[in-house]
Enzyme design. Sequence first.
Site, PDB file in Angstrom:
ATOM      1  N   HIS A   1     -25.133  69.172  38.522  1.00 43.96           N
ATOM      2  CA  HIS A   1     -25.704  69.139  37.113  1.00 43.96           C
ATOM      3  C   HIS A   1     -26.532  68.098  36.889  1.00 43.96           C
ATOM      4  CE1 HIS A   1     -21.898  67.655  36.441  1.00 43.96           C
ATOM      5  NE2 HIS A   1     -22.317  66.925  35.650  1.00 43.96           N
TER       6      HIS A   1
ATOM      7  N   HIS B   1     -18.928  66.182  39.919  1.00 41.37           N
ATOM      8  CA  HIS B   1     -17.795  65.957  39.667  1.00 41.37           C
ATOM      9  C   HIS B   1     -16.703  66.619  40.535  1.00 41.37           C
ATOM     10  CE1 HIS B   1     -19.482  63.919  35.947  1.00 41.37           C
ATOM     11  NE2 HIS B   1     -19.643  65.031  35.435  1.00 41.37           N
TER      12      HIS B   1
ATOM     13  N   GLU C   1     -15.999  70.518  32.471  1.00 38.46           N
ATOM     14  CA  GLU C   1     -16.774  70.294  31.281  1.00 38.46           C
ATOM     15  C   GLU C   1     -17.429  71.240  30.613  1.00 38.46           C
ATOM     16  OE1 GLU C   1     -18.744  66.803  32.169  1.00 38.46           O
ATOM     17  OE2 GLU C   1     -20.485  67.753  33.286  1.00 38.46           O
TER      18      GLU C   1
ATOM     19  N   ARG D   1     -23.052  60.120  41.693  1.00 39.73           N
ATOM     20  CA  ARG D   1     -24.331  60.292  41.418  1.00 39.73           C
ATOM     21  C   ARG D   1     -25.009  60.643  42.656  1.00 39.73           C
ATOM     22  NH1 ARG D   1     -25.241  54.988  39.655  1.00 39.73           N
ATOM     23  NH2 ARG D   1     -24.479  55.778  37.429  1.00 39.73           N
TER      24      ARG D   1
END
Length: 309
Positions: free
Chosen positions: A174, A99, A116, A194
Site C-alpha cells: 500500500h 507491514h 491497519e 519500504r
Amino acid sequence: MPMLKLKPACKDYLWGGDRLRTDFGVDSDLHPLAEAWVLSCHPDGPSTIVEGPDAGRTLADYIAEKGKGILGTDCEKFEDFPILTKLIDAKGNLSIQVHPSNEYALEHEHQYGKTEMWYILDCEPGAFLYYGFDHAISKEEFERRIQDNTLTEVLNAAPVHKGDVFFIPSGTLHAICQGIVIAEIQQNSNVTYRIYDYGRLGADGRPRQLHIRQALDVTDRTPPKENPDFHGHLAQCPYFTVDTVEGDFELVSDETSFTSVLVLEGEGTLAEESGENLPIRKGESLFVPAGSGLCRLAGRGLKCLVTRV
C-alpha cells in the site's frame, strides 16, 4: 478514573505538509508536519497527558502506574497497549510499503506486525492511493519490477473520496499518495518495509533505506479482497473496532475495553456521570478508561471516530 486529553507525538517526514496544524489544530513546531500520533504508547512516539495532576506524563507511564485494568478485560490478551492512532497529511507520496504479520515481525523485529485501517478525512480532486495489485504476480516478477522501477504498473490505484474507508491486513502492499489526509488506526507497531521510494533522498542526502528482502517474504501479491462484513462498524478485527459518530451522542465505557475518541469535526464537551466535563474540539484525542461508565458528548457539528478493542 478521569478521562484524559492527549497531546500527540509528531513526525516531520519529508512527504508531509501543514494541514494537521492549520486544519486540525495540532500544536507542533515541526515543518513539515507529516504525522501526529494522537493515541500512542509506542516508545517511538508516545502521547502525553495534557492537563490535570498527570499533565506531561506519557499515557504509557500513566497506564503502568494505574495498572492494565484500565484497559479492560478484552486487553488482557495483549502484552502491550494494543493500538496506535495517527493523523497523517500526505502532501507528497508516501513510499510504497508493506507491514508484516505478527509471526514474522515477532521473529525478525521483536515487536508485533501491523494490520491497519484508513479513514479519508480529506483529499484533493483526483487523489488516489495504492492498495494491493491489479492482478496476481509471481515473486520473481515482483522482485524484477522493484529493480527496474516498473512496480507501479501492476498496482491497484484506488481513487479516494472524503469518508472512504480502507482496511489493510498485514501483508497488503500500500501507499498513501499525495493530496490525502487520513486518520489511521493500527496495531501498536512501527515495523514498515519500504519497497519503492521514487528515488528520493533522505535528510542525510542519501537514498532512503529499502527493505526488499523482507518485502519479498511478507507481501501478498494478489488484488485486494473486498472488506469483510464488519457488522455495522467501520472496521473490526482482533485489535480494534472503529465507528464514526455524528452529532450529540452517548457512549458507555464498560469493563471490557477502554474507549478512544478522536474529534474529526466540530467542538463541544465530553461529560461523565461523575460531573466531570472536558471541552473538546476538532483534532483532539481523548482516552476514556475502561469502567468509566456513561459519557455524553454534545456540541456543534461534532463528528468523531470512536475506537475500542
